[in-house]
Scaffold this active site. Structure first.
Site, PDB file in Angstrom:
ATOM      1  N   GLU A 405      -0.026  -1.116  -0.039  1.00 15.37           N
ATOM      2  CA  GLU A 405       0.240   0.026   0.053  1.00 15.37           C
ATOM      3  C   GLU A 405       0.689   1.251  -0.210  1.00 15.37           C
ATOM      4  OE1 GLU A 405      -3.255  -0.233   2.988  1.00 15.37           O
ATOM      5  OE2 GLU A 405      -4.232  -2.042   1.910  1.00 15.37           O
ATOM      6  N   GLU A 482      -4.034  -8.917   0.122  1.00 13.22           N
ATOM      7  CA  GLU A 482      -4.835  -8.931   1.288  1.00 13.22           C
ATOM      8  C   GLU A 482      -6.534  -8.541   1.547  1.00 13.22           C
ATOM      9  OE1 GLU A 482      -1.484  -5.723   3.406  1.00 13.22           O
ATOM     10  OE2 GLU A 482      -4.166  -5.438   4.948  1.00 13.22           O
TER      11      GLU A 482
HETATM   12  C1  GAL Z   1      -3.940  -2.615   5.727  1.00 13.12           C
HETATM   13  C2  GAL Z   1      -2.835  -2.895   6.326  1.00 13.12           C
HETATM   14  C3  GAL Z   1      -2.189  -3.479   6.791  1.00 13.12           C
HETATM   15  C4  GAL Z   1      -3.013  -2.838   7.975  1.00 13.12           C
HETATM   16  C5  GAL Z   1      -4.595  -3.189   7.484  1.00 13.12           C
HETATM   17  C6  GAL Z   1      -5.594  -2.836   8.810  1.00 13.12           C
HETATM   18  O1  GAL Z   1      -4.320  -2.182   4.748  1.00 13.12           O
HETATM   19  O2  GAL Z   1      -2.144  -2.031   4.785  1.00 13.12           O
HETATM   20  O3  GAL Z   1      -0.845  -3.607   7.168  1.00 13.12           O
HETATM   21  O4  GAL Z   1      -3.142  -1.877   8.606  1.00 13.12           O
HETATM   22  O5  GAL Z   1      -4.687  -2.090   6.552  1.00 13.12           O
HETATM   23  O6  GAL Z   1      -6.687  -3.837   8.306  1.00 13.12           O
END
Ligand code: GAL
Length: 790
Positions: A405, A482
């Site tokens: 991100e 993710e």
């Molecule tokens: C994502 C991020 C992670 C964590 C997660 C929590 O956007 O890549 O590191 O922060 O959100 O929901």
């Protein structure tokens, strides 16, 4: 062990690599004079590495790392170690290797500056031969983690990974100096970087020998004569392994390469490299395949902390995490959002996990005030290249991620940096795809994507976009890098009927929540950018073009306690809590991701008389589940369409809630939950009752608060005191509650929803560890763990 044999002491063998963890001294605070040999450290604490001083501290809202960083202290610390110069050092190359120091380490030997390493997740080494003197020598290390906040999660502070001392000949394999690639047919290519620090050109003979997993010799290359000038030499050899044994997630067999260098018929170096033979492919339509067989990447993201043990590397603690993940059906890990400890990758190779090895959480644009963006310009090339060179022999690694991100996806500076990073990786390894975890789904506005340099579109969240991906991005390979970010507290259940988004959007202050500082384990709470576990898995499972997914996260981790404010200090995202106790969704995945028969019902069975309670069952390998309350059937249910669970609404009455899963009318599994009475006794269960007497091994003791009949009392929060006798000590305690401010280093812990954990660690003396647990008003309990020398 990668990169050389590990021995107990330095000898005249061609190469030795010894653990350099013992007998360090530590001071918390800044002592600039400590770099000098003249400084007296007699008052400093003695300790053995790996060490994380943050985890030893007190939780405090005012700690500069903030709750996002775990709410524990950071600061500056110094380490010193006196040691005897290795034998014959003047004719050798002596190197000190640090697997990782968080962060901004600076190292001196005998008061001479060796260098610094800002990034806390990189491995690095210094050649110290020329500074050594006969007899006593001194290494001093300053660790500066004072400028905060510097991370969106808990980092830990200190020399938190292993340290090694290597002795090799002046003509020898360079650090991380071999690169083995092999295809499914067994064709192997070995690149060997030979160093020559003798100040004149040298002749040598290079021989490679390969052994299979059972130790059988399978290949010996023809000795090759090589000339090595003083800048070193890279040699490429090619050969063929007949009928190679393929590495896979179910049969993770590795080969061992021994690279020998001879001079004047004398062996001057022997360097070991483990590798695996496997092939894999990402396909835009069909998804992922390993060794020609289609499979979905069923992954989780993991941060590096080990719960109550903090960031201090412990192989058994990492292995336990991976065992728990394996039993759930996980076949892949994303090392969010940084290079992991080398031992973590060794475990993934041995246990059969695919790995997405990730370099960065930010580039030049920051996420927190003092994070790596401050070092990016000067260090990114070195840090990224070192990750690839260190890790490229691991068969588990299938993806290099250049970032998570990254803010540069939103502006045109992203294009040039992406191109640069991808080409750095490709120069060092053309066998694996390069990916970045993106959030901007409109490709015209995504400048990392616009660089057109990535091999795969890695998308975070946005599970509704999976469906049309092939239409919107024809020919583009796709991986859900993710997903989910569901929020749960183990053992806490809040009415299941509605799905909550906590927080509900990016603008509204989080006002929901409850006085228990908890999130419901019914899989009905998630961050607004994410989804429940079921919502995303349903989508990911439907489409072949989704190569796989990495759920955020396998385990709860320290820091990022979203959505709750202080005293919450660790995450709610885990499928398993911080102590290693599964939340209920664990069994949803297990029922979907393994073939092993699963039947799991939730919630517990202690409610107010007459309350309407939703009872869920996760199951597989069966056509239906029948539920009984106190022997009376409440009906049979079967999953319909894409259901991942079945449910009943039940008016609570105390007693036994029993479920039976059936296939073709025959019982498959039976499970039951009973109404528990008041807490009466303690039960202790060890994950292993025999461990190594090596000063590192661990036994994880689950502490259960039971009623007189032996049922776990679901809301028990009794304070448990521990006493340890014999050859071990308590390395940490926990209960998985995200808002507990009790210390992790203690001989007591409150139970949380009926459970807590004590982690026993062996000393080097073989014998027995006896743990006794007591609690006011409860019958106490004790357990013994044997510790043995191997
Ligand atoms: C994502 C991020 C992670 C964590 C997660 C929590 O956007 O890549 O590191 O922060 O959100 O929901």
């Amino acid at each position: 062990m990668r990169g050389g044999t590990t021995k107990q002491s330095i000898s005249e063998e061609p190469r030795t690599r010894i653990s350099f963890n013992k007998e360090w001294k530590f001071f918390l605070g800044d002592e600039p004079g400590a770099k000098s040999p003249a400084y007296t450290d007699s008052k400093w604490r003695k300790l053995t590495l790996p060490h994380d001083w943050s985890i030893e501290g007190k939780f405090d809202e005012k700690n500069p790392a903030k709750p996002e960083g775990g709410g524990l202290p950071t600061g500056i610390g110094w380490y010193r170690k006196e040691f005897n110069a290795p034998a014959n050092f003047a004719n050798r190359l002596i190197t000190i290797e640090f697997d990782g120091v968080y962060k901004n380490s600076q190292v001196w030997i005998n008061g001479k500056y060796l260098g610094k390493r800002p990034y806390g997740y990189s491995s690095f080494a210094y050649e110290i031969s020329k500074y050594l003197k006969p007899g006593k020598n001194l290494i001093s290390v300053k660790v500066d983690n004072a400028a905060q906040p510097d991370s969106r999660w808990y980092s830990g502070s200190g020399i938190y990974r292993n340290v090694w001392l290597t002795s090799s000949a002046k003509v020898s394999v360079a650090k991380w100096g071999t690169f083995v690639t092999a295809d499914q047919s067994g064709k192997v290519q070995i690149e060997t970087q030979i160093q020559n620090k003798t100040l004149k050109p040298q002749s040598a003979v290079l021989v490679h020998t390969i052994y299979d997993a059972s130790g059988k010799l399978v290949l010996k290359t023809k000795p090759a004569s090589v000339k090595i000038d003083t800048s070193g030499k890279m040699i490429t050899s090619e050969d063929q392994i007949k009928n190679p044994m393929l590495w896979s997630v179910t049969n993770p067999k590795q080969y061992k390469l021994v690279t020998q260098i001879l001079q004047n018929n004398k062996l001057v170096d022997a360097y070991e490299t483990k590798f695996g033979v496997r092939s894999f492919q990402f396909d835009a339509e069909k998804g992922f395949s390993l060794n020609g067989k289609s499979m979905k990447i069923l992954g989780v993201c993991l941060h590096h902390d080990l719960g109550a043990l903090g960031a201090a590397v412990n192989v058994r603690a990492m292995e336990r995490q991976l065992e728990i993940m394996k039993a759930m059906g996980v076949n892949a890990i994303r090392t969010a959002h940084n290079p992991p400890a080398p031992e973590f990758l060794d475990l993934c190779d041995q246990m059969g996990f695919l790995v997405m090895d990730e370099a960065f959480d930010m580039w030049a644009k920051k996420k927190t005030k003092n994070d790596y963006h401050l070092n990016f310009a000067e260090w990114h090339k070195r840090d990224l290249e070192d990750m690839v060179v260190r890790d490229r022999n691991h068969p588990s690694i299938i993806l290099w991620s250049i970032g998570n991100e990254i803010r540069e996806q939103f502006d045109s500076t992203g294009i040039a940096i992406t191109k640069e990073l991808v080409s750095m990786v490709k120069n060092l390894d053309k066998t694996r795809p390069v990916i970045s975890a993106l959030t901007e789904t409109d490709s015209t506005k995504n400048f990392i994507y616009q660089a057109k340099a990535l091999d795969i579109y890695g998308l975070n969240y946005n599970h509704k976009k999976y469906k049309d991906f092939t239409k919107n991005y024809p020919g583009v390979k796709f991986l859900a890098t993710e997903t989910t970010s569901a929020l749960q507290t183990r053992g806490f259940y809040d009415t299941a009927d509605t799905i909550r988004r906590w927080p509900k959007d990016g603008k509204t202050k989080f006002m929901e929540g409850n006085k228990e500082w908890s999130a419901s384990a019914y899989d009905n709470v998630s961050a607004y950018w994410g989804s429940t576990h079921e919502e995303t898995w349903k989508e990911a499972k439907k489409y072949d073009h989704v190569s796989g997914l990495f759920v955020w996260t396998g385990f709860d981790y320290l820091g990022e306690p979203l959505p709750y404010p202080w005293p919450a200090r660790s995450s709610y995202f885990g499928i398993v809590d911080l102590a290693g106790f599964p939340k209920d969704s664990y069994y949803m995945y297990q029922s979907e991701w393994t073939d092993q028969p699963v039947l799991h019902i939730l919630p517990h069975w202690n409610w107010e008389q007459g309350k309407s309670v939703e009872v869920w069952a996760y199951y597989n390998n069966a056509d239906e589940v029948e539920l009984y309350l106190n022997g009376k059937s409440l009906g049979k249910k079967s999953k319909q369409n894409d259901d991942l669970h079945v449910l009943w609404k039940v008016n609570f009455e105390p007693g036994t809630l029993k479920a039976i899963s059936r296939k073709n009318g025959k019982d498959v599994l039976t499970t039951a939950v009973k109404t528990a009475g008041i807490p009466a006794k303690i039960e202790l269960v060890a994950d292993r009752s025999k461990i190594k007497a090596d000063g590192k091994d661990l036994s994880f003791i689950t502490v259960k608060i039971l009623d007189a009949a032996g049922n776990v009392v679901p809301n028990a929060d009794n304070l448990v005191d521990f006493k340890v006798e014999g050859s071990g000590f308590i390395a940490g305690v926990d209960n998985g509650f995200q808002a507990s401010l009790e210390p992790f280093k203690a001989n007591y812990r409150k139970a949380f929803h009926g459970l807590c954990l004590a982690i026993l660690r062996s000393t080097e003396k073989a014998g027995m560890i006896k743990l006794t647990a007591t609690s006011a008003g409860l019958a106490s309990s004790s357990i013994t763990v044997n510790t043995v020398k191997l």
